[in-house]
Design a protein around this motif. Sequence first.
Motif: not given
Length: 70
Positions: A6-33
């Motif tokens: 796993v690319d650490q930039h991807l993990v960082k992007s996911v972490r930042e997205d989670i911080a901006r949302q009230p909640f996030v599901s596996t589906f949301d992340i899988a679809q976005k990335y």
Amino acid sequence: TNIVGVDQHLVKSVREDIARQPFVSTFDIAQKYGIRYSLVKKILKSLADQGVVDVVLKNRRITVVKAAGA
């Protein structure tokens, strides 16, 4: 923590997205990335183990998380 394959930039992007949302599901992340569910689950498990996210709901098909302390 490094996740094998796993690319650490991807993990960082996911972490930042989670911080901006009230909640996030596996589906949301899988679809976005455009990544597999299994990889999303590994990323979310790693972030939960680090205390970055709190697991709101988890079953065999989906995991829903929110930023820790949110």
